[in-house]
Design a protein around this motif. Structure first.
Motif, mmCIF file in Angstrom:
data_model
loop_
_atom_site.group_PDB
_atom_site.id
_atom_site.type_symbol
_atom_site.label_atom_id
_atom_site.label_comp_id
_atom_site.label_asym_id
_atom_site.label_seq_id
_atom_site.Cartn_x
_atom_site.Cartn_y
_atom_site.Cartn_z
ATOM 1 N N UNK A 115 0.780 -1.254 0.471
ATOM 2 C CA UNK A 115 -0.044 -0.246 -0.339
ATOM 3 C C UNK A 115 0.550 1.277 -0.234
ATOM 4 N N UNK A 116 0.402 2.200 -0.519
ATOM 5 C CA UNK A 116 1.781 3.664 -0.967
ATOM 6 C C UNK A 116 0.710 4.623 -0.812
ATOM 7 N N UNK A 117 1.169 5.548 -0.385
ATOM 8 C CA UNK A 117 0.102 6.671 -0.406
ATOM 9 C C UNK A 117 1.933 7.797 -1.045
ATOM 10 N N UNK A 118 0.952 8.350 -1.926
ATOM 11 C CA UNK A 118 2.862 9.398 -2.708
ATOM 12 C C UNK A 118 1.492 11.123 -2.046
ATOM 13 N N UNK A 119 2.283 11.754 -2.030
ATOM 14 C CA UNK A 119 2.831 12.841 -1.582
ATOM 15 C C UNK A 119 3.055 13.732 -2.209
ATOM 16 N N UNK A 120 3.693 12.499 -3.347
ATOM 17 C CA UNK A 120 4.530 14.121 -4.573
ATOM 18 C C UNK A 120 5.090 12.917 -5.598
ATOM 19 N N UNK A 121 5.336 13.487 -6.600
ATOM 20 C CA UNK A 121 5.895 12.511 -7.404
ATOM 21 C C UNK A 121 7.257 12.315 -7.546
ATOM 22 N N UNK A 122 7.770 12.438 -6.601
ATOM 23 C CA UNK A 122 8.879 11.892 -6.383
ATOM 24 C C UNK A 122 8.889 10.766 -5.687
ATOM 25 N N UNK A 123 7.801 10.182 -4.490
ATOM 26 C CA UNK A 123 8.034 8.977 -4.752
ATOM 27 C C UNK A 123 6.665 7.912 -5.512
ATOM 28 N N UNK A 124 6.380 9.061 -6.472
ATOM 29 C CA UNK A 124 5.883 7.625 -7.343
ATOM 30 C C UNK A 124 6.817 7.458 -7.764
ATOM 31 N N UNK A 125 7.912 8.314 -8.395
ATOM 32 C CA UNK A 125 9.139 8.037 -9.378
ATOM 33 C C UNK A 125 9.671 6.417 -8.458
ATOM 34 N N UNK A 126 10.017 6.435 -7.798
ATOM 35 C CA UNK A 126 10.977 6.254 -6.365
ATOM 36 C C UNK A 126 10.290 4.479 -6.940
ATOM 37 N N UNK A 127 9.246 4.459 -6.908
ATOM 38 C CA UNK A 127 8.656 3.018 -6.749
ATOM 39 C C UNK A 127 8.258 2.455 -8.073
ATOM 40 N N UNK A 128 8.978 3.453 -8.797
ATOM 41 C CA UNK A 128 8.817 2.719 -10.797
ATOM 42 C C UNK A 128 7.514 3.049 -11.331
ATOM 43 N N UNK A 129 7.149 3.796 -10.720
ATOM 44 C CA UNK A 129 6.080 4.415 -12.350
ATOM 45 C C UNK A 129 6.272 5.571 -12.587
ATOM 46 N N UNK A 130 5.893 6.071 -13.948
ATOM 47 C CA UNK A 130 7.025 7.025 -14.801
ATOM 48 C C UNK A 130 5.701 7.269 -15.437
ATOM 49 N N UNK A 131 5.104 8.817 -15.689
ATOM 50 C CA UNK A 131 4.619 9.318 -16.680
ATOM 51 C C UNK A 131 5.252 9.922 -17.510
ATOM 52 N N UNK A 132 4.580 9.377 -19.205
ATOM 53 C CA UNK A 132 4.440 10.807 -20.020
ATOM 54 C C UNK A 132 3.135 11.588 -20.211
#
Lengths: 355, 510, 310
Positions: B69-86
């Protein structure tokens, strides 16, 4: 616990007024702490400020006299701010207006009083207006940053008056003391109800500017241009012309304030003629949301602040600069409060089950 | 099975002010899966993935990445999780180079130089068949290049969950094919790919699974093998719909506006339009197809008298109107109306109400110094009724209306001026299907009335079905002017890439 | 008139401008137009003076000036970055605040002079070799360590913005905060740090006036230099190295009138006093005319950033 900021639902008018009032209360509170820190009782200081500005008929008159240039200049500044033209040069425009008026007053004092005063006003509007149209032209032509240009022109205007005072306009009758001669009676504004008629001019201008911005074509063009230059271009407006007109009006009105100060308050031209009114008026225009009727109220408040400020200076030995600090604190609080009108802070949102 | 789940969203809800963007949305994406997120404009697709990428936070609901389970507070945390968005609107800095755009925001050595970085990028490019010029500034790149750069940026951070928001919207058909191949490679490498789109053809061709959103809620998740475009459309719109775009037949096609060899310079002194010539006819919709930034904006502005021509002539009903300002054009009794690309930035004043916005095109025709708002109040009411604009009132600031309603106000105002020529660019951008078809109907209605319509569009299918003729631009030059009935998407795509009509026909003949 | 004496005076007069310009560049690189430079300079000037006066320690005075400048910047940062207030008005308010602050604290200091001890520790130090360069050697490299701090800061900032990862991230924040955010850069943190350090530089610029240039306390000691610095940021094209040039050029203009009179030339003092302000306007106009994409302000300059804006 998580704290998040989200865009608030559209705020009601009441909420806006509530938040703004709270902001001013917060400013008074912070200032109170500050007064306490320098060893005075804030309640005493505040109450003597009120007494100092409204405590007697004489003090009320003094407060109104201080409010007149603030109100007129704020009206002028608002015309430019509507267009998002950040005219910080009202100080210099007041000075140049006063210069134009003084030129007439010193040269043509022999004419009938009405003629002298009228030509002083025209000269003031033209001189002030020209001082504003220069940065307007630079902005329209080359996109030059108007804030800095108008500001630099304040300093130039001030140096110009110093030059006149020490040089060509030095009063030979003052025995070497560098001052410009006092105006003749024909160049001094008459009084009405005990206060010079500048206050009537100011109130008339409130109505005129309010109508101009909201109900005339030129006013409409200024507002559209302020919202989006592209839209103005698309609607076929002549952007340069609008910028020049608005800056001339804005600065011309400030110039008129200069004429009133020179004629009715100092009876001459000197370096202190604007006395910071050009800067204070920026705050007034902004706090009033650029709305002319509100400026009447806010100008009076600030005039009271200044008048009360000089009163507490003698009563409590609190320096005049404290008034600057109080002004800035009010401004900080109001600026910060805008945020709470547009956004709301949510605590604990996005909390997840089973966590 | 559980172990291969890369992304799981449960009961996600998100509101913006009064707008409910997502309500109780679920989504599951597996490893090595290409998952389409399908829905109309405004269905809440972008909002949903923006919560995955940490740009927005959900009001409620939970996000699981690889079961955690994740709580993303910023794109930084999401990126660290291996998520990349175009993102649909590229998040690139124009003034920086490709390399700088790639490395910004990364942890790494203190200084930006270093061969390691370049080596890593080059090996990535080889792996996924990507190309990039590392020292090129973004402002000098084409749309296709920018998208490639965005993908490299995401992969460089080691993302294995990729989100692509409307990636094909700005590409020509040939570039789309290349993009799909890259995405298939990602799938082979074990990435999970989420692709947002509203184009059914692409979903059927590329994806393994599809989740359909409608009005912020999810309707269904199905395997592509078990569905059809027709079924998906019904899911998207919420009922059976007839999505045929009618090409209205009209008579009396006469030349009304001749554009002769015009050239226009942009602000950097480069040619934005070069030697463009064509003729607009009455009772006709002339479509314009071009990759973003090919000169279509300048073309609209030139036709409307907003930009100076460096060369050429504009002839309207036999009269030379070159060099006239929009205002002068009105005064001559010629009415020409334009719906600019940037609705709020140019066509309307966001903070003003409908009445004051109607005033924009008429105030100067009123006599005297003052403005009379009375007649416009009536007009505003009529416009709201006729075009079914949903607004709390005619005195409500237009920026608070939805995109479709803003567009209706703008187009409505232009139509009220009863123009002979109507210039519109991207009039349906950001609108839902209902509003989109209303706009198409409005354009057809104008055509029936004899108006000459210039329609700059981005969806080639729509252009082919709605227009009578299609003008294709590439790099500010006309590469083709074809009859919409006798051409294909591929042919238009070739012309958008710079092949002229003649070269294509020669190839076809050989 | 000895040219190298004039240049030396120009460097001294230009150093406060250099510091303030660097402060402005730091602000604007992350997208914040701060018109509070004048206010922060005044705050730094009075804090530096008082601490220097009371402790006789130049280093403490400089630290205090930097800290108080940063404190002023903090008010600005909270309002514009966290609370999205209008940057122009907030900056102006900060200048009003700084004016009041310095007037208030400095009221009892008017006319006081800095002790010889402080003056001595900030006295010129001749750098061997470099000071032997003809004409410019002596003016540039026989100066107070405070002046050298200005050179070093400018060079470090230049390297920082152009060649380091943090500097790249900061530029990205100023150009396109949404892109920076999506790239995982903490936009607000970058803004806060740069605005605060920028404020410290402005504070140091003010302290140079009250500790070295004057060195005594007078009300409104900055006399509009903060505004000239705002213009110099544009003149320098947001380049810290060019800020050195701009600072000294305007330092030269500042003392021109005084020097010319000293040289016995009859020029009008009052008109010469206008020169720096008039030249600033000319510089701004020229910068406006020559605008190109590589010499343009950071793209998001003046705009607040809110991630969930739509």
């Amino acid at each position: 616990m998580r704290v998040r900021v989200v865009k608030a639902k559209e705020s009601s008018r009441n909420k806006k007024i509530l938040i703004q009032t709270m902001a001013i209360a917060a400013a008074l509170l912070i200032t109170g702490v500050f007064i306490l820190a320098i060893g005075h009782n804030p309640i005493n200081v505040y109450s003597s400020m009120i007494k100092g500005s409204f405590g007697s008929a004489y003090r009320v008159k003094e407060t109104i006299i201080k409010a007149v240039p603030l109100l007129i200049t704020a009206l002028g500044i608002a015309a430019a701010f509507r267009m998002k033209f950040w005219n910080i040069g009202a100080e210099g425009q007041i000075i140049m207006g006063a210069f134009g008026a003084s030129f007439v007053a010193l040269r043509f004092a022999d004419l009938p009083k009405g003629a002298v005063l009228l030509s002083m006003m025209i000269a003031a509007v033209v001189c002030g207006g020209v001082w504003g149209i220069i940065p307007g032209y630079l902005k329209a032509k080359w996109g030059t940053n108007e804030s800095i240009v108008t500001l630099m022109m304040n300093y130039i205007a001030l140096k110009w008056i110093v030059y006149l005072q020490y040089g060509p306009w030095k009063d030979p009758a003052s025995q070497g003391f560098p001052k410009i001669a006092n105006f003749a009676d024909s160049a001094i504004l008459p009084k009405f109800l005990g206060v010079h008629i500048g206050w009537i001019i100011a109130l008339v201008l409130v109505v005129v500017i309010h109508i101009f911005i909201n109900y005339t074509k030129k006013g409409y063009e200024i507002v559209v241009l302020g919202e989006s230059e592209n839209t103005a271009r698309y609607a076929g407006m002549d952007i340069k012309k609008i910028v020049l007109l608005a800056t001339f009006i804005s600065a011309g009105i400030a110039g008129l304030a200069g004429m009133i100060q020179a004629s009715a308050v100092s009876n001459t031209l000197n370096m202190q003629i604007a006395g910071g009114a050009g800067y204070t008026a920026i705050i007034i225009a902004w706090l009033s949301g650029l709305s002319a009727p509100w400026m009447v109220v806010v100008s009076l408040l600030f005039a009271a602040l200044i008048q009360g400020g000089s009163f507490i200076q003698t009563a409590f030995q609190i320096p005049q600069s404290a008034a600057d600090i109080i002004q800035a604190l009010i401004l900080f609080c109001v600026l910060g409060s805008q945020f709470f009108i547009q956004y709301k802070v949510v605590f604990g949102g996005g909390e997840v089950r089973g966590n | 099975m559980r172990e291969s789940v890369m992304v799981e969203l449960k009961n996600i809800t998100k509101t913006f002010g009064t707008v409910l963007a997502n309500e109780d949305v679920d989504l599951i994406v597996q490893k090595g899966e290409i998952h389409a997120l399908l829905g109309e404009n405004g269905a809440g697709k972008s909002t949903l993935v923006n919560m995955l990428s940490g740009i927005y936070s959900p009001d409620s609901g939970s996000i699981f990445i690889r079961g955690k389970q994740m709580n993303f507070d910023s794109p930084k945390e999401s990126i660290a999780c291996g998520i990349g968005m175009v993102h649909q609107h590229f998040k690139l800095v124009d003034r920086l180079t490709a390399k700088e755009n790639i490395i910004a925001g990364n942890k790494g050595s203190f200084f930006t130089s270093g061969k390691e970085i370049e080596k890593k990028i080059i090996s990535l490019c080889e792996k996924y068949d990507l190309t990039v010029d590392l020292s090129k500034r973004v402002q000098d790149m084409s749309v296709g290049e920018k998208q490639m750069l965005e993908i490299i940026k995401v992969l460089y951070r080691g993302a294995d969950i990729l989100i692509l928001d409307e990636p094909t919207a700005v590409l020509i058909p040939q570039e789309v094919e290349r993009l799909f191949n890259i995405i298939r490679r990602m799938k082979k490498e074990g990435c999970a790919v989420i692709i947002i789109t509203h184009k059914l053809g692409e979903v059927m061709e590329l994806c393994d699974k599809v989740t359909v959103l409608r009005r912020g809620k999810n309707v269904e998740s199905v395997d592509i093998a078990q569905t059809s475009p027709k079924h998906l459309t019904e899911l998207m719109v919420g009922g059976a719909v007839d999505l045929e775009i009618q090409r209205v037949k009209t008579e009396n096609k006469e030349p009304v506006y001749e554009i002769k060899n015009i050239s226009v310079m942009n602000s950097d002194g480069l040619k934005a339009l070069q030697d463009v010539s064509f003729t607009m006819h009455t009772s006709e919709i002339l479509g314009v197809a071009a990759v973003a930034g090919s000169g279509q904006k300048e073309l609209c502005e030139a036709l409307f008298g907003l930009v100076k021509l460096s060369q050429g002539e504009l002839v309207f009903k036999g009269e030379n109107i070159t060099g006239k300002t929009p205002r002068e054009i009105y005064k001559k009794g010629i009415s020409m109306s334009s719906v600019p690309e940037d609705r709020l930035g140019m066509g309307l004043v966001g903070s003003m109400d409908i009445v004051d916005n109607l005033l924009l095109k008429e105030y100067y025709t009123q006599k005297g110094l003052f403005i009379n708002r009375k007649p416009l109040k009536e007009k505003a009411k009529e416009l709201v009724n006729r075009l079914q604009v949903s607004t709390p009132g005619i005195h409500h600031p237009v920026k608070q209306l939805s995109g479709g309603n803003i567009q209706k106000v703008l187009l409505g105002r232009e139509i009220y001026l009863e123009p002979d020529v109507l210039i519109t660019s991207y009039p349906v951008r950001g609108l839902d299907i209902g509003a989109t078809y209303q706009i198409y109907d409005l354009l057809n209605e104008q055509k029936k009335k004899g108006v000459s319509v210039l329609f700059v569009g981005e969806d080639l299918d729509v252009l082919l079905n709605l227009s009578d003729r299609i003008l294709v631009l590439c790099d500010g030059k006309v590469t083709g002017l074809v009859d919409a009935k006798n051409t294909t998407k591929e042919e238009i795509g070739m012309m958008m890439a710079g092949h002229t009509q003649e070269t294509i026909q020669n190839k076809g003949g050989a | 008139m000895e040219i190298s004496l004039f240049l030396s005076a120009a460097v001294i007069a230009g150093t406060p401008l250099l510091f303030a310009t660097l402060g402005g560049i730091l602000n604007e690189k992350v997208g914040n137009l701060n018109l509070g430079v004048e206010g922060m300079m005044l705050m730094g000037a009075v804090a530096g003076f008082i601490v220097g006066f009371k402790t006789n320690n130049a280093l403490l005075a400089m630290l205090a000036a930097g800290a108080i400048g940063a404190l002023g910047a903090l008010i600005y940062a909270v309002l514009t970055v966290s609370l999205h207030a209008n940057q122009v008005v907030t900056g102006l308010s900060l200048t009003i605040f700084g004016t009041g602050f310095s007037g208030f604290l400095g009221q009892k200091m008017v006319g006081q002079v800095i002790s010889d001890q402080v003056k001595l520790s900030l006295a010129p130090i001749r750098i061997p070799l470099l000071s032997k360069i003809p004409v410019i050697g002596e003016p540039l490299f026989n100066q107070s360590s405070f002046v050298y701090l200005g050179y070093i800061s400018a060079i470090l900032l230049f390297v920082y913005f152009l060649y380091t990862n943090w500097g790249l991230n900061a530029r990205m924040v100023g150009e396109n905060p949404a892109a920076a955010d999506a790239a995982g850069i903490h936009v607000n943190l970058y803004k806060y740090i740069h605005i605060l350090i920028g404020g410290a530089f402005c504070g140091l610029g003010g302290a140079f006036l009250s500790l070295v240039y004057v060195p005594a306390w007078q009300e409104g000691i900055t006399a509009g230099r903060g505004w000239i610095a705002v213009a110099l940021v544009i003149f320098a094209g947001w380049n810290p190295l060019k800020a050195i040039l701009g600072g000294f050029l305007f330092g030269g203009l500042d003392i021109l009138g005084f020097r010319l009179q000293g040289a016995g030339l009859s020029v009008n003092q009052y008109f010469l006093d206008m020169v720096p302000y008039a030249v600033t306007i000319v510089v701004l106009v020229i910068a406006g005319i020559k605008k190109n994409s590589l010499n343009a302000p950071p793209k998001s300059l003046g705009n607040a950033y809110f991630r969930e804006e739509r």
